[in-house]
Write a protein that holds these residues in place. Structure first.
Motif, short mmCIF file in Angstrom:
data_model
loop_
_atom_site.label_atom_id
_atom_site.label_comp_id
_atom_site.label_asym_id
_atom_site.label_seq_id
_atom_site.Cartn_x
_atom_site.Cartn_y
_atom_site.Cartn_z
N ASP A 111 1.03 -1.66 -0.15
CA ASP A 111 0.08 0.34 0.23
C ASP A 111 0.85 1.21 -0.14
O ASP A 111 0.14 2.27 -0.38
N ASP A 151 -8.83 10.26 -4.20
CA ASP A 151 -9.24 10.25 -3.23
C ASP A 151 -8.14 9.28 -2.12
O ASP A 151 -8.09 9.21 -1.43
N LYS A 152 -7.54 8.35 -3.61
CA LYS A 152 -6.08 7.86 -2.60
C LYS A 152 -4.89 8.73 -2.16
O LYS A 152 -4.16 8.62 -1.59
N GLU A 183 -6.51 8.19 -9.00
CA GLU A 183 -7.63 8.33 -7.80
C GLU A 183 -7.16 9.39 -6.84
O GLU A 183 -6.27 9.51 -6.28
N LEU A 211 1.34 4.31 -2.57
CA LEU A 211 1.03 5.47 -2.21
C LEU A 211 2.49 6.74 -3.19
O LEU A 211 1.53 7.71 -3.58
N TYR A 245 1.13 6.70 -6.24
CA TYR A 245 0.53 7.39 -7.00
C TYR A 245 1.33 9.26 -7.28
O TYR A 245 0.61 10.37 -7.45
#
Length: 583
Positions: free
Chosen positions: A517, A574-575, A572, A521, A524
């Motif tokens: 995760d 919201d991420k 994304e 992140l 992202y």
């Protein structure tokens, strides 16, 4: 879209309540259009932002001060000399005009208390900040000489003269019947224009709101109204008057679907029915949002550099197209050698030729095809042969040079694109100065490097993942180099969008394996701070920092790396919401 004089009445009261009695601790000028006064009140420090930005001139309390230039401008130095440590006596509005006056008590020579005023005129492109003592101008942010205005000059030493008073009625002090009777007398005007002509401090937004609340069209002629209509207008004006004097009345901001600012007011607006209407508890909060939407806090050099890079990219891309055309032409070099070889073979048969074009059997054709060769009749056969060989050699050498130039030009485009991405990420003067130094050093910006006072080194973005892992993101090429080769550890993970200009991202794990995760992140963030932020399935390369190298002589931000893996990321929002809130 600035506040009109009517909406500035509660603003003056709000600012007066906040800073009156406070002491001015510090004065800064972050750009050519703004002043920040740091006001010390018991138990708190307040920041008063004064902007004469033509798109949105305003005065309001802000939470965080914008970054300051390395050297304070002259007007800032004058203010520091005259009003730093001054005690604020009051903040008032001149009538219902768009003029706020901050009156201050200053300890002068001999221990005497002197009164000075900061006059803030918020009138679109004519906005100004003027320091006044005993009605004499000490200095002004915008100096207005006789060349600019024959009616009213604003120069040090001049007598300060307020703008001429308007022959209109004050909604807050004039009897409502007198206002309604005056509107009635303007039968040839439309309703909104009649309100503007009658009421002091009203702007188009306020006038349209009165018409809407009265249930009438702003374009309806006064001559067409009846007594019931005037009763409705009276009620609408009374409601706005009540909102202006109520401390709990919400401020209002309206923007369109593209987040363009349409209107601001210190009272609710109802006539915008399809646009986004935002309400705020304080006028300062509303004006802070308006300043953000209109770009009042923009760094002074960023737009200039964006335009420069855009022009350089356009020029480089045009050069690439031209070089490709020249290379295509150079690919025909072999045809000139073939013609020269054929002429060499048949030269003795062509000694007495008189034609401008000769046709012979092509010695390179297995099928015996013929080839036509254009001859320069001013030259002999042997001279034509040499001319064709010379053309062949020139094109052959030229192709190698053209390919070298094309390779360099493509590298320049990649480099310029990285600076373009850096400008989008930069948020402080220190970061813009990094880019300025880079542009000058690489000959893109034709200016000399200036020696400035020591400034705080620009810092990368710092984010903390939910598991506590730190993620660092560079904002420009200098930061990227410093982040990758000086700040990071060899065991940290380095991420970057594949073949796409963007920021270097460092995942601080020092040899440990990060969680899936947290790695996602970081990827992202690499996409978010790149030119592919609006794309999907963006490839992001990642590897340990020890596998990232900088070639000798390479430009800032350019690296080579090995042992990489690739993630494909679709942005994304919201991420990243929680992470980006840390900025």
């Amino acid at each position: 879209m600035s506040l009109d004089g009517l909406s500035m009445h509660p603003l003056a009261l709000e600012i007066d309540r906040a800073i009156s009695g406070g002491r001015i601790d510090k004065i800064n000028q972050p750009n050519k259009q703004s002043i920040i006064l740091s006001v010390r009140q018991p138990g708190q420090n307040l920041l008063l932002h004064i902007s004469i930005n033509p798109q949105n001139p305003a005065v309001h309390i802000i939470e965080k001060a914008p970054d300051n230039p390395p050297e304070p401008p002259m007007f800032c130095m004058v203010l520091r000399k005259h009003i730093e440590t001054a005690r604020i006596a009051s903040v008032t509005q001149h009538g219902l005009d768009r003029i706020l006056i901050i009156t201050m008590d200053v300890l002068s020579a001999g221990g005497q208390i002197a009164s000075k005023s900061l006059v803030i005129e918020l009138m679109g492109k004519y906005s100004n900040i003027i320091l006044v003592q005993d009605d004499i101008i000490i200095d002004a942010l915008r100096k207005v000489g006789t060349n600019s205005s024959r009616i009213r000059t604003v120069l040090p030493g001049d007598k300060y003269i307020l703008p001429p008073a308007q022959d209109k009625l004050n909604l807050l002090t004039s009897p409502m019947e007198e206002i309604i009777n005056t509107i009635k007398g303007k039968g040839e005007l439309k309703l909104s224009k009649a309100i503007l002509d009658t009421c002091l401090g009203f702007g188009p937004v306020s006038a349209k709101e009165v018409a809407f609340c009265a249930g009438l069209s702003a374009n309806q002629l006064i001559s067409e109204l009846d007594e019931m209509d005037y009763t409705s207008i009276k009620q609408a004006l009374t409601e706005i008057k009540s909102n202006l004097t109520s401390p709990d009345s919400p401020a209002c901001l309206v923007m369109d679907k593209n987040r363009k600012l349409l209107a601001t007011a210190s009272f609710p607006l109802h006539y915008y029915t399809e646009e986004a209407v935002l309400t705020f508890d304080t006028i300062s909060a509303m004006l802070a949002k308006a300043s953000d939407l209109s770009g009042s806090y923009q760094l002074p050099d960023r737009d200039r550099f964006k335009k420069l890079i855009k022009n350089e990219l356009h020029r480089a891309k045009n050069k690439v197209d031209k070089l490709k055309e020249d290379i295509d032409a150079a690919d025909n070099a072999e045809a000139y050698r073939i013609k020269a070889d054929n002429l060499m073979t048949y030269q003795y048969q062509l000694k007495d030729r008189e034609d401008a074009t000769v046709t012979v059997a092509n010695i390179y054709s297995e099928a015996g095809d013929e080839i036509s060769i254009t001859m320069d009749q001013r030259l002999s056969v042997s001279e034509n042969i040499q001319a064709y060989y010379k053309k062949y050699d020139k094109l052959k050498r030229g192709k190698s040079l053209l390919e070298s130039q094309l390779e360099k030009c493509i590298a320049d485009i990649k480099y310029l694109s990285s600076i373009e991405a850096s400008l989008e990420s930069s948020t402080t003067n220190a970061e813009i100065n990094d880019i300025k130094t880079e542009l000058i050093t690489n000959g893109i910006l034709k200016e000399n490097l200036k020696k400035h006072a020591a400034t705080k080194q620009s810092q990368p973005f710092k984010f903390t993942a939910p598991d506590g892992t730190q993620i660092l993101v560079g904002k420009n090429n200098y930061q990227n180099d410093r982040l990758t080769f000086k700040i990071s550890n060899p065991g940290d993970i380095w991420l970057h969008t594949q073949e796409i200009p963007g920021s270097h991202v460092i995942l601080r794990c020092d040899g440990d394996e990060p969680s899936e995760d947290t790695l996602l992140l970081a990827a992202y963030l690499a996409v978010h701070f790149s030119q592919a932020s609006e794309s999907s399935k963006v490839p992001v390369d990642y590897t340990r920092c020890r596998f990232v190298k900088k070639p000798s002589g390479a430009k800032p931000g350019f690296v080579i790396f090995t042992n990489q893996s690739t993630l494909y990321i679709t942005p994304e929002e919201d991420k990243l919401n929680n992470l980006l809130a840390q900025i």
